[in-house]
Write a protein that holds these residues in place. Sequence first.
Motif, PDB file in Angstrom:
ATOM      1  N   GLY A   1      -4.733  -2.801  -8.215  1.00  0.00           N
ATOM      2  CA  GLY A   1      -3.553  -2.132  -7.691  1.00  0.00           C
ATOM      3  C   GLY A   1      -3.729  -1.150  -6.556  1.00  0.00           C
ATOM      4  N   PRO A   2      -4.711  -0.233  -6.618  1.00  0.00           N
ATOM      5  CA  PRO A   2      -4.807   0.774  -5.548  1.00  0.00           C
ATOM      6  C   PRO A   2      -5.088   0.134  -4.183  1.00  0.00           C
ATOM      7  CG  PRO A   2      -6.152   1.400  -7.433  1.00  0.00           C
ATOM      8  CD  PRO A   2      -5.694  -0.001  -7.677  1.00  0.00           C
ATOM      9  N   ARG A   3      -4.613   0.794  -3.137  1.00  0.00           N
ATOM     10  CA  ARG A   3      -4.912   0.315  -1.792  1.00  0.00           C
ATOM     11  C   ARG A   3      -6.409   0.358  -1.524  1.00  0.00           C
ATOM     12  NH1 ARG A   3      -0.192   0.257   0.693  1.00  0.00           N
ATOM     13  NH2 ARG A   3       1.362   1.778   0.046  1.00  0.00           N
TER      14      ARG A   3
ATOM     15  N   VAL B   1       4.316  -5.004   1.608  1.00  0.00           N
ATOM     16  CA  VAL B   1       4.535  -5.536   2.955  1.00  0.00           C
ATOM     17  C   VAL B   1       4.443  -7.054   2.891  1.00  0.00           C
ATOM     18  CG1 VAL B   1       3.621  -5.665   5.314  1.00  0.00           C
ATOM     19  CG2 VAL B   1       3.615  -3.482   4.106  1.00  0.00           C
TER      20      VAL B   1
ATOM     21  N   ASN C   1       1.619  -2.657 -11.651  1.00  0.00           N
ATOM     22  CA  ASN C   1       0.933  -2.035 -12.785  1.00  0.00           C
ATOM     23  C   ASN C   1       1.707  -0.774 -13.211  1.00  0.00           C
ATOM     24  OD1 ASN C   1       0.237   0.024 -11.013  1.00  0.00           O
ATOM     25  ND2 ASN C   1      -1.884  -0.659 -10.752  1.00  0.00           N
TER      26      ASN C   1
ATOM     27  N   GLN D   1      -6.650  -8.438  -2.455  1.00  0.00           N
ATOM     28  CA  GLN D   1      -5.250  -8.716  -2.757  1.00  0.00           C
ATOM     29  C   GLN D   1      -4.376  -8.353  -1.556  1.00  0.00           C
ATOM     30  OE1 GLN D   1      -1.643  -7.548  -5.770  1.00  0.00           O
ATOM     31  NE2 GLN D   1      -3.429  -6.274  -5.783  1.00  0.00           N
TER      32      GLN D   1
ATOM     33  N   LEU E   1       3.768 -10.342   5.277  1.00  0.00           N
ATOM     34  CA  LEU E   1       3.319 -10.927   6.548  1.00  0.00           C
ATOM     35  C   LEU E   1       2.954 -12.372   6.257  1.00  0.00           C
ATOM     36  CD1 LEU E   1       1.061  -8.147   8.065  1.00  0.00           C
ATOM     37  CD2 LEU E   1       2.696  -9.482   9.372  1.00  0.00           C
TER      38      LEU E   1
ATOM     39  N   TYR F   1      -5.889  -4.163   4.870  1.00  0.00           N
ATOM     40  CA  TYR F   1      -4.421  -4.178   4.768  1.00  0.00           C
ATOM     41  C   TYR F   1      -3.922  -4.528   3.376  1.00  0.00           C
ATOM     42  CZ  TYR F   1      -5.758  -4.261   9.543  1.00  0.00           C
ATOM     43  OH  TYR F   1      -6.380  -3.941  10.709  1.00  0.00           O
TER      44      TYR F   1
ATOM     45  N   GLU G   1       1.882   0.119  -8.646  1.00  0.00           N
ATOM     46  CA  GLU G   1       1.092  -0.536  -7.596  1.00  0.00           C
ATOM     47  C   GLU G   1       1.115  -2.042  -7.800  1.00  0.00           C
ATOM     48  OE1 GLU G   1      -2.348   2.920  -7.166  1.00  0.00           O
ATOM     49  OE2 GLU G   1      -2.509   1.394  -8.734  1.00  0.00           O
ATOM     50  N   GLU G   2       1.138  -2.745  -6.687  1.00  0.00           N
ATOM     51  CA  GLU G   2       1.188  -4.199  -6.763  1.00  0.00           C
ATOM     52  C   GLU G   2      -0.108  -4.768  -7.326  1.00  0.00           C
ATOM     53  OE1 GLU G   2       1.871  -6.032  -2.992  1.00  0.00           O
ATOM     54  OE2 GLU G   2       1.224  -7.981  -3.739  1.00  0.00           O
ATOM     55  N   VAL G   3       0.027  -5.715  -8.251  1.00  0.00           N
ATOM     56  CA  VAL G   3      -1.152  -6.457  -8.716  1.00  0.00           C
ATOM     57  C   VAL G   3      -0.977  -7.960  -8.541  1.00  0.00           C
ATOM     58  CG1 VAL G   3      -1.966  -4.692 -10.325  1.00  0.00           C
ATOM     59  CG2 VAL G   3      -0.306  -6.378 -11.109  1.00  0.00           C
TER      60      VAL G   3
ATOM     61  N   ARG H   1      -4.825  -4.527  -1.175  1.00  0.00           N
ATOM     62  CA  ARG H   1      -5.073  -3.696  -2.343  1.00  0.00           C
ATOM     63  C   ARG H   1      -6.244  -4.265  -3.136  1.00  0.00           C
ATOM     64  NH1 ARG H   1      -0.995  -0.278  -3.884  1.00  0.00           N
ATOM     65  NH2 ARG H   1       0.939  -0.401  -2.685  1.00  0.00           N
TER      66      ARG H   1
ATOM     67  N   GLU I   1      -5.899   3.887   2.793  1.00  0.00           N
ATOM     68  CA  GLU I   1      -4.598   4.286   3.336  1.00  0.00           C
ATOM     69  C   GLU I   1      -4.548   4.070   4.846  1.00  0.00           C
ATOM     70  OE1 GLU I   1      -1.884   5.218   1.645  1.00  0.00           O
ATOM     71  OE2 GLU I   1      -3.007   4.916  -0.206  1.00  0.00           O
ATOM     72  N   ARG I   2      -5.718   3.921   5.460  1.00  0.00           N
ATOM     73  CA  ARG I   2      -5.772   3.854   6.920  1.00  0.00           C
ATOM     74  C   ARG I   2      -5.669   2.411   7.389  1.00  0.00           C
ATOM     75  NH1 ARG I   2     -11.147   7.410   7.111  1.00  0.00           N
ATOM     76  NH2 ARG I   2     -11.542   5.894   5.486  1.00  0.00           N
ATOM     77  N   TRP I   3      -4.508   2.046   7.809  1.00  0.00           N
ATOM     78  CA  TRP I   3      -4.301   0.691   8.306  1.00  0.00           C
ATOM     79  C   TRP I   3      -4.642   0.595   9.801  1.00  0.00           C
ATOM     80  CZ3 TRP I   3       0.187  -2.617   6.009  1.00  0.00           C
ATOM     81  CH2 TRP I   3       0.016  -2.700   4.626  1.00  0.00           C
ATOM     82  N   HIS I   4      -5.048   1.696  10.374  1.00  0.00           N
ATOM     83  CA  HIS I   4      -5.477   1.666  11.767  1.00  0.00           C
ATOM     84  C   HIS I   4      -6.474   2.785  11.962  1.00  0.00           C
ATOM     85  CE1 HIS I   4      -5.355   1.318  16.131  1.00  0.00           C
ATOM     86  NE2 HIS I   4      -5.280   2.630  16.168  1.00  0.00           N
TER      87      HIS I   4
ATOM     88  N   LEU J   1      -0.004 -11.177   4.010  1.00  0.00           N
ATOM     89  CA  LEU J   1       0.349 -10.315   2.875  1.00  0.00           C
ATOM     90  C   LEU J   1       1.523 -10.979   2.159  1.00  0.00           C
ATOM     91  CD1 LEU J   1       0.193  -6.733   4.380  1.00  0.00           C
ATOM     92  CD2 LEU J   1      -0.689  -7.337   2.140  1.00  0.00           C
TER      93      LEU J   1
ATOM     94  N   TYR K   1      -7.660  -5.605  -6.663  1.00  0.00           N
ATOM     95  CA  TYR K   1      -6.915  -6.442  -7.614  1.00  0.00           C
ATOM     96  C   TYR K   1      -6.188  -5.621  -8.671  1.00  0.00           C
ATOM     97  CZ  TYR K   1      -9.400 -10.362  -5.537  1.00  0.00           C
ATOM     98  OH  TYR K   1      -9.884 -11.286  -4.646  1.00  0.00           O
TER      99      TYR K   1
ATOM    100  N   TRP L   1      -0.993   0.875  13.069  1.00  0.00           N
ATOM    101  CA  TRP L   1      -0.528   0.490  11.743  1.00  0.00           C
ATOM    102  C   TRP L   1      -0.592   1.664  10.766  1.00  0.00           C
ATOM    103  CZ3 TRP L   1      -1.625  -5.117   9.821  1.00  0.00           C
ATOM    104  CH2 TRP L   1      -1.079  -6.014  10.743  1.00  0.00           C
ATOM    105  N   HIS L   2      -1.018   2.779  11.249  1.00  0.00           N
ATOM    106  CA  HIS L   2      -1.025   3.969  10.392  1.00  0.00           C
ATOM    107  C   HIS L   2      -0.900   5.177  11.291  1.00  0.00           C
ATOM    108  CE1 HIS L   2      -2.084   6.779   7.192  1.00  0.00           C
ATOM    109  NE2 HIS L   2      -2.874   7.366   8.067  1.00  0.00           N
TER     110      HIS L   2
ATOM    111  N   THR M   1      -7.948  -4.674  15.449  1.00  0.00           N
ATOM    112  CA  THR M   1      -6.785  -5.074  14.659  1.00  0.00           C
ATOM    113  C   THR M   1      -6.727  -6.604  14.620  1.00  0.00           C
ATOM    114  OG1 THR M   1      -5.574  -3.104  15.357  1.00  0.00           O
ATOM    115  CG2 THR M   1      -4.272  -4.925  14.483  1.00  0.00           C
TER     116      THR M   1
ATOM    117  N   ARG N   1       1.798 -11.322  -6.609  1.00  0.00           N
ATOM    118  CA  ARG N   1       3.101 -11.801  -6.145  1.00  0.00           C
ATOM    119  C   ARG N   1       3.220 -13.283  -6.407  1.00  0.00           C
ATOM    120  NH1 ARG N   1       3.759  -9.474   0.000  1.00  0.00           N
ATOM    121  NH2 ARG N   1       2.611  -7.577  -0.441  1.00  0.00           N
TER     122      ARG N   1
END
Lengths: 397, 397
Positions: free
Chosen positions: A281-283, B299, B346, A254, B301, A275, B350-352, A277, A286-289, A301, A279, B288-289, A295, B354
């Motif tokens: 909801g949770p990411r 976010v 949710n 997602q 993009l 980058y 948290e996003e589920v 989540r 957390e580490r986008w880098h 998104l 489906y 990014w983090h 990258t 868009r």
Amino acid sequence: MGGVALICCATSLGFEPLPAQQQWSGVPAVEMADVTLLHTAHEPDILVRAVTRGLSDASSFAFLPDGDILVTEKEGRLRVIRDGVLDPAPLGGIPPVRHGAYSGLTEVVLHPDFARNRLIYLTYATGGEAPRIALARARYEGGELSDFEVVFETAGRPIGASGSRLLFAPDGSLFMTVGGAFNLGGSGGRAQDGRDHAGKILRLTDEGGPAPGNPFVGNPEYLPEVYSLGHRNPMGLAIHPETGELWAAEHAPQGGDEVNVVLPGRNYGWPIVSYGREYRGPRVTERWHQEGFETPTVVWLPSVAPSGIMFYTGDRFPGWTGNLFAGSLRVGRILRTGHIERVILNDEGEEVGREAILTELRQRIRDVKQGPDGLIYALTDEDEGSGVLLRIEPVGP
Amino acid sequence: MGGVALICCATSLGFEPLPAQQQWSGVPAVEMADVTLLHTAHEPDILVRAVTRGLSDASSFAFLPDGDILVTEKEGRLRVIRDGVLDPAPLGGIPPVRHGAYSGLTEVVLHPDFARNRLIYLTYATGGEAPRIALARARYEGGELSDFEVVFETAGRPIGASGSRLLFAPDGSLFMTVGGAFNLGGSGGRAQDGRDHAGKILRLTDEGGPAPGNPFVGNPEYLPEVYSLGHRNPMGLAIHPETGELWAAEHAPQGGDEVNVVLPGRNYGWPIVSYGREYRGPRVTERWHQEGFETPTVVWLPSVAPSGIMFYTGDRFPGWTGNLFAGSLRVGRILRTGHIERVILNDEGEEVGREAILTELRQRIRDVKQGPDGLIYALTDEDEGSGVLLRIEPVGP
């Protein structure tokens, strides 16, 4: 000013079946007209023509030198379009394939020397209790297929739900994508395992062996075919027309779909860096880098579910020269929101803009390719014969 | 099957002026019909009604208890809509404002105790050689404005191109956004400077002073009004209906627009952590983090240029309960691609999913609010009298 507008009149509600967690209601489908006039930002007027109808779960297509077009349908049929007309009889000689929501007979490409050797290459899902992805080649001559031969199969643990794309590089080597690294806590980690073909881009010879110069040859922690790792579900491949670099598109869950410039031996991060989540909801993380992971060049998104990609190099759309195009199956999990994503790049290959085109048509676009005529062709992934090969044409002289 | 479709017929080409680096050609505008029927994923049929026409560069609106609606126009006019009819004469008593592409008279909200004290609050750009953002209040009674009084102004270095949003929190404190931290290598770094109001969300009393309990009170490195920092250009504020948290939307340059859950004293990272690119192509940052900076909740993009935001809490659209809505001015830099973004959350926020809605209308949506009738109202930001207040209604009983 004034008046009443009726936009996007529903004609049917034929939603594609999706896994239970993706069972979302959608907007109604729009029936494809024979010709649709659309406006875009940098090619003000385009026509979208339904060239050929009647396709089911179509996945990829290839232009033949004589003007015919080969099309794969995921259930396992290789079709021929002649002068825009779909031959009602699929080509014989394709073995039964393992067909699922994402898998089946997915790819067809021509050997670079097809004019001489008449070889085509196909990928498909196969196997019963141990599903795997097979690469086969066959001779296509006189409208018939012969000498069908499996030249490579994924090894090790089974690979279930995965398509596969192929692309011959300018040096004659053959790139092959393998997905099947979808699930966090499940198959996802396979993308990081060098001894597993899942979640990798492979580089092969036209005989199906590891290509000379592959980055991990001789390294016991990697299979010799592996070119890059850390991919979730790569569904698009293209060679940048100026740099010769390999670009690849892949699906996130997602949010977080990516296009990467794929360099030998590099790690593209799934599922450690992502980058989007899950489906629910949770990411994903957390580490986008994180050091050691590439990258992506383009991220979406929310997700657009990018499939086939291409660079436009023709002269029929001057406003689109050098742009990257990606077929989109849907936005987020909303069905009937597929379209084509246009990504505008500067001379350094960096993004300077994007546009969604063909949104009004509400088709799932599985593949997009430039034709020998410099026009852009797109294949819709709709079922039960409602799939269409589209041709985008400029308006005017 | 068959036929010819003409979609999105051009009626005019009135592009909004943008800074030179954003001068992109766009798709043609669509003239707003009085009523448009649209289909969406979870509210299958909606009507979009043009309630009031004739607005120019409208920025925000507020529902009055008697059913009238106040609207700000960026040039400096406060307008009144009565029974859907726009009073041709703006309210008197507003001082001249400094009007630019992003700035001017941007916000109007009612005091929580408006029914008793008749106070409204406005933000606008002011100042000649030293531009700044002012917060003013005035009494609105009997259709007239009186007792106009500036209660707060941004301090320190000038703040040029910036709008400002206001929101009264349930505890009576007043949140105020300040942008003006746009440019990398220029104003961007101001978002990280605690002694500068640019790039901050402030928390004030209804008298314009720092609100009690502000996170940096007594810290000499921060102005006492600062609630959160590291914002680029925050244009939307809403209180989550369940948690009471402050949510804020902000613009990135090219990709990386954010919605953040804004907590006291936290740093939202601009320009040190960002998810997009400079308009000319290079990434804002490779990182990014980074520890110490908050990861956004949503976010985009490519960018959708989110402006006003709201949570839907009414009973007229059961399929949209608890969803976050954001007005979108455009996608990427393609003009006439504004719409409304719907973000499905949710129970944990948290996003589920868009969905982009109202895309077919091709309007720049500057603000979106739930009306006292439980319907959703949206304000288009179009110039020279072509701006419209829209009302979204369910179809059926």
